[in-house]
Motif scaffolding. Structure first.
Motif, PDB file in Angstrom:
ATOM      1  N   SER A 192       0.835  -1.190   0.000  1.00  0.00           N
ATOM      2  CA  SER A 192       0.000   0.000   0.000  1.00  0.00           C
ATOM      3  C   SER A 192       0.878   1.250   0.000  1.00  0.00           C
ATOM      4  O   SER A 192       1.630   1.498   0.943  1.00  0.00           O
ATOM      5  CB  SER A 192      -0.918   0.004   1.224  1.00  0.00           C
ATOM      6  OG  SER A 192      -1.793   1.117   1.189  1.00  0.00           O
ATOM      7  N   GLN A 255      -3.275   4.501  -0.918  1.00  0.00           N
ATOM      8  CA  GLN A 255      -4.062   4.969   0.215  1.00  0.00           C
ATOM      9  C   GLN A 255      -4.028   6.489   0.334  1.00  0.00           C
ATOM     10  O   GLN A 255      -3.400   7.176  -0.467  1.00  0.00           O
ATOM     11  CB  GLN A 255      -3.511   4.350   1.507  1.00  0.00           C
ATOM     12  CG  GLN A 255      -2.076   4.779   1.806  1.00  0.00           C
ATOM     13  CD  GLN A 255      -1.490   4.093   3.026  1.00  0.00           C
ATOM     14  OE1 GLN A 255      -0.915   3.025   2.930  1.00  0.00           O
ATOM     15  NE2 GLN A 255      -1.617   4.752   4.185  1.00  0.00           N
ATOM     16  N   THR A 268      -6.720   1.321  -1.565  1.00  0.00           N
ATOM     17  CA  THR A 268      -6.493   0.260  -0.579  1.00  0.00           C
ATOM     18  C   THR A 268      -7.803  -0.279  -0.026  1.00  0.00           C
ATOM     19  O   THR A 268      -7.994  -1.497   0.105  1.00  0.00           O
ATOM     20  CB  THR A 268      -5.602   0.783   0.563  1.00  0.00           C
ATOM     21  OG1 THR A 268      -4.355   1.227   0.015  1.00  0.00           O
ATOM     22  CG2 THR A 268      -5.341  -0.308   1.587  1.00  0.00           C
TER      23      THR A 268
END
Length: 340
Positions: A192, A255, A268
């Motif tokens: 991420s 993210q 995410t």
């Protein structure tokens, strides 16, 4: 006989509020988000948006999160930054002077540069603590360093480190962190990364390559060598290969989206839902855009996304600790500086 002064090293991370209070967070958010490389819109609109909406309304909620993140020594980002400065100084020795600066708030880049210039350095190495290049991070650091140094009468020889997304020693440090967990216990691994607006990647593209095909970022090439997303995918590939992970075992996602504009995908949150629907119940998450744990890792991943995943019915979401104070990370930084 030629005289050679010491080499100055400027380590720079993004920044952190001076305290976990609403006022300090407001000042941090304002300085951060008023940077034209971060929110790259019309300056008048940016000022209205940041000063009138984002900073006033987000500072209170963000301050509560920083209070949760804060340690007895202060902000983890700053604590690990000072640790890195001290350890790199020890390993480089007396021929170098290492200083830490933050792009936003303190210790400022200006204060760090002032200390270095006062020592009559002959050379300067600037190392932003962002493995993958983005205009909003590395580009902003370089921009600020150049802005400050052009006010000087004497400018030393400068080496700007652009990116090191696949540096072998840094990859080894991420692998070592991963091996602190039993990977076989997890159904899937996520890499991420901090997201960016898609428009910023398109603006940086000078050869009409960006987003012209569905998977243009998944393979690094001459055309996309400076692309943030392509470098992220390449970091994941390097870590996965070192861990002998098959491609179906891991995914990339992004993210920390802000605003309504399209950002890098998959998000995410969306990918967690997708993995759950495919039957995954235990997820291990890397955050290789961050070299030190911070709000985006400790709170956003370890708490918010973990809670979200468990509410879906997932059993566990585990964050892989950041590089923080890992010896291999210190060695990687030393090698990067020596190579520069």
């Amino acid at each position: 006989m030629a005289l050679a002064g010491k080499t100055g090293v400027l380590l720079v991370n993004l920044g952190t509020p001076d305290a976990p209070t609403r006022g300090a967070v407001y000042r941090y958010l304002k300085e951060f988000l008023l940077d034209g490389r971060v929110i790259d819109i019309n300056p008048i609109a940016r000022n209205i948006l940041v000063r009138g909406i984002i900073a006033p309304f987000r500072s209170g909620a963000s301050a509560k999160l920083y209070q949760e993140l804060w340690t007895d020594k202060g902000s983890p980002l700053k604590v690990f930054g000072y640790f890195l400065q001290e350890e790199v100084q020890k390993q480089l020795g007396d021929d170098y002077i290492v200083e830490l600066g933050m792009r936003y708030q303190n210790p400022s880049i200006k204060s760090a540069l002032d200390k270095l210039m006062a020592q009559q350095i002959s050379r300067l190495v600037v190392l932003p603590l962002f493995p993958q290049y983005a205009s909003a991070t590395t580009g902003s650091v370089h921009d600020e360093v150049m802005r400050l140094l052009r006010q000087e009468q004497i400018i030393p020889e400068i080496s700007f480190i652009n990116s090191y997304h696949d540096h072998p020693k840094m990859i080894a440090a991420f692998v070592a962190r991963a091996q602190e967990h039993n990977i076989e216990d997890y159904d899937h691994l996520l890499f991420s990364y901090h997201g960016l607006p898609k428009r910023q990647l398109v603006k940086a593209d000078r050869c009409n390559h960006c987003m012209q095909t569905e998977n243009c970022c998944e393979t690094l090439s001459i055309k996309n060598q400076h692309c943030y997303s392509a470098q992220c995918y390449d970091t994941s590939r390097a870590i996965a290969e070192a861990l002998n992970l098959p491609k179906e075992k891991y995914s990339n996602c992004f993210q920390s989206r802000l605003g309504r504009d399209p950002w890098l995908e998959p998000y995410t949150s969306d990918l967690l839902k997708e993995r759950y629907e495919k039957g995954d119940r235990k997820i291990l998450v890397f955050c290789p855009a961050f070299v030190a744990d911070c709000l985006e890792t400790t709170i956003e991943i370890s708490e918010e996304y973990a809670e979200e995943f468990e509410e879906m019915g997932g059993e566990h979401l585990q964050l892989v600790e950041g590089l923080n104070d890992h010896p291999l990370w210190v060695e990687a930084v030393v090698e990067l500086i020596q190579e520069a």
